[in-house]
Design an enzyme around this catalytic site. Structure first.
Site, PDB file in Angstrom:
ATOM      1  N   HIS A 101       0.204  -7.559   2.582  1.00  0.00           N
ATOM      2  CA  HIS A 101       0.790  -8.044   1.339  1.00  0.00           C
ATOM      3  C   HIS A 101       1.428  -9.430   1.493  1.00  0.00           C
ATOM      4  CE1 HIS A 101       1.743  -7.651  -2.758  1.00  0.00           C
ATOM      5  NE2 HIS A 101       2.030  -6.359  -2.784  1.00  0.00           N
ATOM      6  N   ARG A 102       1.659  -9.865   2.722  1.00  0.00           N
ATOM      7  CA  ARG A 102       2.204 -11.211   2.916  1.00  0.00           C
ATOM      8  C   ARG A 102       1.175 -12.276   2.561  1.00  0.00           C
ATOM      9  NH1 ARG A 102       3.723 -10.838   9.104  1.00  0.00           N
ATOM     10  NH2 ARG A 102       1.521 -10.227   9.022  1.00  0.00           N
TER      11      ARG A 102
END
Length: 430
Positions: A403-404
Site C-alpha cells: 500500500h505504500r
C-alpha cells in the site's frame, strides 16, 4: 601467494557454506577453473579462480559456514609452496562486507580511534575488559538496540561479534546484556554438564537450517512486518483460456514446446503491467521507484524452500520463449544452480499453487516488489450464464499489494484488466 576469500555471490548473502572443494590441495589451477562450490542464501554456486597457480591450502572444510571476506584457501606459485599459517577462515576478513563498509563510513571517527579499554556505547557490564572483536555493522546495531556489546558472545571467527549475534541478543530481550561478561570461561559443574536435554514430549529433533531457508525466514518476516499488505480477490471464467491453451499446444506440437496455464498467466501479467505501470514499481527507503522494464518472477518450490527466478523483459518474450525459459530456470532452481542475475531484478511475481489443488491463498510480497499474484487451482463450478445455470472452469486470483507504493484503486484496476485479458486470451499475444 594469494588468498581465496569467501565472495559475496548475492545481494543478500552474509555468509556461505563450503559445499564441495572441486580442487584438492596440490592441484594445478588455471584462471577460470572451478575451485569450490559454495552454498549461498539462494543456491549452490561455482566459484572460479582468477589466476593461475596451485591450490596449496584449504583453510575451510566442506560443510563449514564462513562469513564474507574470510579466507577459505590459498593459491601458490608451486605445489610445494608453504602457506602462511595466518591465512585461515579464523582470520579477520580482508575487507568488510558491503553492509559493514557502509556502517564504517557512517560511524563517528572517535569510535574508531578510541582506546581498547574504552567503554561500549551501552552502560552494561564488561566495561573494564578489552574491546571485543566486532564489525562496524555490529557496533552500529548494538547502539540502535541499546545493547552492551561487551556482554555479547560472538559466533564469528575468533569470537568476532557479527550482525546475527546482535539480532539474537536483541530478540532475547537484552538477556545477554544483563548477564555479566566473565573475563574467563569457567567449566560448568559436572552435574550440570551431564543434565539431559529437556524433553518437550514431542520427540523433537533439531534440523540443520540451510542458508536459503534462513534468508526466506528473514526476508518474509521483514516483508510482513514492514510492508503494509492489502489483498484483492477475483475469480475468472477460464473456459476461453483453456480452449486457447489447447489451440496453441496443438500448433506447437511439432516443435516439442508446451504452454502451461502458468505461462499464459505470466504473460498476461506482463501485458497488464504495461497498461498499469504504477504497479510495476517499488517503495525503497522512502522513495518510489518506477521500473521501465517488466521482469516477472515465478515462484518455484525446492527442497530448501522457495526461490523466485526472474524472467527478464517478460513483456517482450513470446509464449514459447516464456515456456522454455521458465522450465530451464525451474530445473536450475531444483538443482541449486541458479546464478545471482537469474534471481535478481524482479518487478512483479507470480505464485501458483493450483497444481496442488489449492483453491486460493494470500501470498507474501517479495520485497522490493510492490505486488505478487497468487493463483489457485482451476475448478468446475456452477455459474449463471445468460439466465441459466451451467458448469464452467474457473480460477481464483488474489493480488497482494504494497500500500505504500500502490493505492487500492490502482491495484483494483490492474486486477480488473488482468482478469479481462485472461478471459479474452487473444489479448495475451496481441
Amino acid at each position: 601467494m594469494s588468498e581465496i576469500q569467501m565472495p559475496r555471490l548475492s545481494d543478500t548473502m552474509e555468509e556461505g557454506v563450503i559445499s564441495t572443494w572441486v580442487k584438492a590441495v596440490g592441484d594445478k589451477v588455471a584462471s577460470g577453473d572451478v575451485l569450490v562450490e559454495i552454498e549461498t542464501d539462494k543456491a549452490v554456486m561455482e566459484y572460479e579462480a582468477y589466476e593461475d597457480g596451485y591450490l596449496v591450502k584449504q583453510s575451510v572444510s566442506e560443510g563449514d559456514t564462513v562469513p564474507i571476506g574470510a579466507v577459505i584457501g590459498i593459491i601458490g606459485d608451486s605445489p610445494d609452496a608453504v602457506p602462511d599459517d595466518s591465512g585461515s577462515a579464523g582470520s579477520e576478513p580482508a575487507q568488510e562486507s558491503a553492509d559493514d563498509a557502509e556502517a564504517e563510513e557512517t560511524a563517528p571517527a572517535a569510535e574508531e580511534s578510541a582506546p581498547a579499554e574504552a567503554p561500549a556505547p551501552s552502560t552494561g557490564g564488561g566495561e573494564d575488559g578489552p574491546r571485543p572483536r566486532t564489525s562496524p555493522l555490529a557496533r552500529r546495531l548494538a547502539r540502535e538496540y541499546g545493547l552492551d556489546i561487551n556482554s555479547i558472545q560472538g559466533s564469528g571467527p575468533k569470537g568476532r561479534i557479527v550482525r546475527a549475534d546482535i539480532e539474537a541478543a536483541a530478540k532475547d530481550g537484552g538477556a545477554r546484556e544483563s548477564a555479566p561478561a566473565a573475563k574467563e570461561e569457567r567449566p560448568a559443574p559436572a552435574a550440570a554438564q551431564a543434565a539431559p536435554a529437556f524433553d518437550d514430549g514431542r520427540d523433537s529433533e533439531e534440523l540443520k537450517v540451510s542458508n536459503v531457508r534462513k534468508v526466506i525466514a528473514r526476508r518474509l518476516s521483514e516483508s510482513k512486518q514492514t510492508v503494509p499488505h492489502f489483498y484483492l480477490r477475483r475469480t475468472i471464467d477460464a473456459e476461453a483460456l483453456k480452449g486457447f491453451r489447447g489451440q496453441i499446444n496443438e500448433q506447437l506440437a511439432s516443435t516439442g514446446a508446451k504452454i502451461s496455464f502458468n505461462d499464459l498467466i505470466v504473460k498476461a501479467c506482463a501485458t497488464a503491467l504495461k497498461l498499469h505501470p504504477a504497479v510495476n514499481s517499488s517503495w525503497v527507503d522512502d522513495k518510489l521507484l518506477q521500473h521501465h522494464r517488466i521482469n516477472v518472477g515465478v515462484a518455484v518450490a525446492v527442497d530448501a524452500g522457495l526461490v523466485v527466478p526472474v524472467l527478464h523483459d517478460t513483456d517482450k518474450a513470446t509464449l514459447s520463449e516464456i515456456s522454455t525459459r521458465t522450465r530451464g530456470l525451474a530445473g536450475k532452481a531444483r538443482d541449486g544452480k541458479l546464478k545471482p542475475q537469474e534471481m535478481s531484478g524482479g518487478t512483479f511475481s507470480v505464485s501458483n499453487l493450483g497444481m496442488f489443488g489449492v483453491d486460493s491463498f494470500s501470498a507474501v510480497i517479495n520485497p522490493p516488489e510492490a505486488a505478487i499474484l497468487a493463483v489457485g487451482a482451476m475448478r468446475q463450478e456452477p455459474v449463471v450464464v445468460d439466465g441459466e445455470v451451467v458448469v464452467r472452469n474457473r480460477i481464483s486470483l488474489e493480488l497482494s499489494v504494497d500500500h505504500r507504493a500502490v493505492d487500492g484503486a490502482v491495484g483494483a484496476a490492474f486486477l480488473k484488466d488482468l482478469a479481462e485479458i485472461l478471459e479474452e486470451p487473444m489479448r495475451i499475444i496481441l
